[in-house]
Design a protein around this motif. Structure first.
Motif, PDB file in Angstrom:
ATOM      1  N   LEU A 199      -7.331  -0.310   2.967  1.00 42.78           N
ATOM      2  CA  LEU A 199      -7.253   0.660   1.866  1.00 42.78           C
ATOM      3  C   LEU A 199      -6.944  -0.078   0.573  1.00 42.78           C
ATOM      4  O   LEU A 199      -6.174  -1.046   0.576  1.00 42.78           O
ATOM      5  CB  LEU A 199      -6.166   1.708   2.113  1.00 42.78           C
TER       6      LEU A 199
ATOM      7  N   TYR B 141      -1.501   7.989  14.202  1.00 37.49           N
ATOM      8  CA  TYR B 141      -1.560   8.205  12.764  1.00 37.49           C
ATOM      9  C   TYR B 141      -0.659   7.225  12.018  1.00 37.49           C
ATOM     10  O   TYR B 141       0.394   6.806  12.522  1.00 37.49           O
ATOM     11  CB  TYR B 141      -1.151   9.639  12.404  1.00 37.49           C
TER      12      TYR B 141
ATOM     13  N   TYR C 180       1.227   7.127   8.272  1.00 43.25           N
ATOM     14  CA  TYR C 180       1.616   7.934   7.127  1.00 43.25           C
ATOM     15  C   TYR C 180       1.993   6.992   5.982  1.00 43.25           C
ATOM     16  O   TYR C 180       2.841   6.116   6.139  1.00 43.25           O
ATOM     17  CB  TYR C 180       2.788   8.850   7.477  1.00 43.25           C
TER      18      TYR C 180
ATOM     19  N   GLN D 131       0.248  10.661   2.628  1.00 41.20           N
ATOM     20  CA  GLN D 131      -1.035  10.923   3.251  1.00 41.20           C
ATOM     21  C   GLN D 131      -1.051  10.413   4.688  1.00 41.20           C
ATOM     22  O   GLN D 131      -0.500   9.349   4.978  1.00 41.20           O
ATOM     23  CB  GLN D 131      -2.162  10.272   2.442  1.00 41.20           C
TER      24      GLN D 131
ATOM     25  N   TYR E 165      -3.261   9.103   7.779  1.00 41.38           N
ATOM     26  CA  TYR E 165      -4.540   8.500   8.141  1.00 41.38           C
ATOM     27  C   TYR E 165      -4.600   8.309   9.654  1.00 41.38           C
ATOM     28  O   TYR E 165      -3.642   7.832  10.257  1.00 41.38           O
ATOM     29  CB  TYR E 165      -4.718   7.142   7.458  1.00 41.38           C
ATOM     30  N   GLN E 166      -5.717   8.670  10.238  1.00 41.00           N
ATOM     31  CA  GLN E 166      -5.894   8.501  11.677  1.00 41.00           C
ATOM     32  C   GLN E 166      -6.336   7.076  11.985  1.00 41.00           C
ATOM     33  O   GLN E 166      -7.251   6.545  11.359  1.00 41.00           O
ATOM     34  CB  GLN E 166      -6.912   9.491  12.227  1.00 41.00           C
TER      35      GLN E 166
ATOM     36  N   LEU F  72      -8.335   2.009  10.236  1.00 38.10           N
ATOM     37  CA  LEU F  72      -8.074   3.441  10.183  1.00 38.10           C
ATOM     38  C   LEU F  72      -9.182   4.122   9.403  1.00 38.10           C
ATOM     39  O   LEU F  72      -9.958   3.495   8.679  1.00 38.10           O
ATOM     40  CB  LEU F  72      -6.705   3.719   9.554  1.00 38.10           C
ATOM     41  N   GLN F  73      -9.254   5.434   9.564  1.00 31.93           N
ATOM     42  CA  GLN F  73     -10.250   6.206   8.828  1.00 31.93           C
ATOM     43  C   GLN F  73      -9.879   6.236   7.352  1.00 31.93           C
ATOM     44  O   GLN F  73      -8.714   6.395   6.994  1.00 31.93           O
ATOM     45  CB  GLN F  73     -10.340   7.623   9.394  1.00 31.93           C
ATOM     46  N   ARG F  74     -10.879   6.086   6.507  1.00 32.67           N
ATOM     47  CA  ARG F  74     -10.623   5.906   5.076  1.00 32.67           C
ATOM     48  C   ARG F  74     -10.160   7.187   4.377  1.00 32.67           C
ATOM     49  O   ARG F  74      -9.549   7.119   3.312  1.00 32.67           O
ATOM     50  CB  ARG F  74     -11.881   5.374   4.388  1.00 32.67           C
ATOM     51  N   HIS F  75     -10.431   8.336   4.942  1.00 40.74           N
ATOM     52  CA  HIS F  75     -10.053   9.598   4.308  1.00 40.74           C
ATOM     53  C   HIS F  75      -8.871  10.217   5.063  1.00 40.74           C
ATOM     54  O   HIS F  75      -8.881  10.298   6.296  1.00 40.74           O
ATOM     55  CB  HIS F  75     -11.227  10.566   4.292  1.00 40.74           C
ATOM     56  N   PRO F  76      -7.830  10.651   4.353  1.00 41.11           N
ATOM     57  CA  PRO F  76      -6.635  11.191   5.019  1.00 41.11           C
ATOM     58  C   PRO F  76      -6.920  12.493   5.751  1.00 41.11           C
ATOM     59  O   PRO F  76      -7.714  13.323   5.302  1.00 41.11           O
ATOM     60  CB  PRO F  76      -5.649  11.400   3.864  1.00 41.11           C
ATOM     61  N   GLN F  77      -6.250  12.646   6.892  1.00 39.80           N
ATOM     62  CA  GLN F  77      -6.372  13.876   7.667  1.00 39.80           C
ATOM     63  C   GLN F  77      -5.480  14.985   7.115  1.00 39.80           C
ATOM     64  O   GLN F  77      -5.750  16.166   7.320  1.00 39.80           O
ATOM     65  CB  GLN F  77      -5.988  13.608   9.129  1.00 39.80           C
TER      66      GLN F  77
END
Length: 448
Positions: free
Chosen positions: A111, A127, A129, A137, A139-140, A148-153
């Motif tokens: 990120l 996750y 945080y 935020q 993130y998974q 990790l996935q770039r967009h927050p869950q």
């Protein structure tokens, strides 16, 4: 007849195998086989696994590798033998542990953000945080271990200024912000509880057993209640006479208490959502083994002649003891970490990691390690066994330490050519995450 040296037919090989007598080894009970194998080290067990499939299965049993794993770095076992990574084969953890020891990993920046921040983070299962400005935020983490996935869950908002620090306990987030407030969120709910806590920014918070402790630049530490009808009520205000940079509640202790002090769960409706609150019930019945809180520690800026590391009683707010007697002016404590109720790690501006055992002495630490480049240490974490990870103030330097050694084991420079402190780091048995001023880095130790 075939020629001399020609391959034998399958029938001849099958007959030969059928005629060979079974090995007397397999006549032994499995318990005895495991006992014999328990005397082997990791290298011998690896060689044994190459003999045949049956021995490979036998030599991979967790019971054989558990003793070896407890002597390894970051294998998921604490000093007391508690398994913090149950479900992952112990043999695999031992193999990955060798990568931690030798510094074998794959580095990745997962990120980035445009403006410089002072982020904080927590890991919780799948996750991560991360605080970014006034938000936290979620993130998974990718299942295949590639970041990790770039967009927050999910995004948790509530502060008017930047989040300074937060903790994640029992599916709740408690955060302190630059606006002087504390916010309580529920991970899987829609409510949040916010209350004004300090006159200046809340530099640090911790949360356990229905109590919140907070420390601030206003030179106070406070204990807050979450009991029914007293949510956000200040129970104690401790005058620390110095700015508070770090704070931590001692881990839960098992004690015998009467049911007059036994916490039970009741429900309080806040903003239309049901919140569980601990209450006390009356009665003289004894309930052994109930976990109770005892004390908390504060790390301060050390601008005066008072020890920057002090322990306070949670119930009364009174000073219990000071740790250390030889701190220099300005040797503020930036981070503290409890391993057990009596074992504590601290680090800060004086470039030392200190390991305290309150059972033996409060005047002098039992071990200390100096940062090789004379940099302040912003954050610290341990595997609660042999390994320590620290984050330095310059060039994003993350260091790994073995408590059984006096020098740094491995170091990783994550910020180059621009210098940045490591504001926070967290790790699992396979990955280490480091939050710098403008990026989040991950070290993947599963890569050979």
């Amino acid at each position: 007849m075939g020629r001399k040296g020609s391959p034998r037919s399958p029938q001849a090989e099958g007959g030969s195998r059928a005629a060979s007598p079974p090995s007397p080894l397999w006549a032994l009970p499995e318990e005895l086989l495991l006992l014999i194998c328990s005397y082997l080290d990791a290298q011998a067990l690896g060689r044994l696994a190459q003999v045949c499939r049956r021995l490979r299965f036998l030599s991979s049993r967790d019971v054989l590798w558990r003793r070896i794993a407890r002597g390894c770095l970051n294998s998921g076992f604490t000093q007391l033998g508690t398994d913090l990574a149950a479900g992952i084969p112990v043999k695999e953890r031992v193999k990955v542990s060798q990568n931690w020891r030798h510094g074998r990993c794959r580095r990745e920046t997962v990120l980035k953000w445009k403006c410089n921040l002072m982020p904080w983070m927590e890991l919780d299962g799948e996750y991560l945080y991360l605080s970014q400005a006034e938000n936290i935020q979620a993130y998974q983490l990718c299942a295949e271990g590639t970041g990790l996935q770039r967009h927050p869950q999910a995004i948790f908002s509530g502060h008017q200024e930047d989040v300074c620090r937060f903790v994640l306990v029992n599916s709740h987030i408690v955060s302190g912000g630059g606006d002087g407030s504390i916010v309580l969120y529920k991970l899987h709910g829609s409510y949040s509880v916010k209350f004004s806590a300090h006159e200046q920014e809340v530099n640090c918070v911790d949360f356990q057993g229905g109590l919140i402790v907070s420390g601030s630049r206003d030179r106070t530490a406070k204990v807050w209640s979450l009991s029914a009808g007293r949510v956000g009520q200040c129970l104690h205000t401790v005058q620390t006479e110095d700015r508070v940079w770090s704070i931590a509640i001692s881990p839960l202790l098992s004690k015998t208490v009467t049911s007059e002090r036994l916490p039970v769960m009741r429900h309080l409706r806040l903003q239309g959502v049901c919140l569980q609150i601990r209450l006390k019930v009356r009665g003289p019945v004894s309930c052994p083994g109930i976990q109770t809180l005892s004390s908390f520690v504060t790390g301060t800026a050390c601008c005066g002649h008072i020890s920057p590391l002090r322990i306070w009683d949670l119930e009364s707010g009174e000073l219990v003891t000071c740790l250390g007697t030889d701190f220099h002016r300005g040797a503020g404590v930036l981070d503290v970490f409890y391993e057990t109720p009596s074992l504590l790690l601290s680090c800060g501006y004086d470039t030392y990691i200190r390991y305290w055992d309150i059972r033996t002495s409060t005047r002098k630490c039992v071990q200390e390690w100096e940062e090789p480049h004379d940099s302040a240490l912003y954050c610290i974490r341990s595997d609660k066994n042999h390994m320590i990870a620290s984050g330095s103030s310059y060039y994003g330097v993350v260091r790994l330490w073995d408590k059984r050694q006096t020098r740094c084991l491995q170091s990783f420079h994550l910020s180059s050519p621009t210098s940045s402190p490591v504001y926070c780091l967290r790790f699992s048995t396979t990955h280490l995450y480091a939050a710098l001023a403008s990026a989040l880095h991950v070290l993947d130790f599963t890569a050979s």
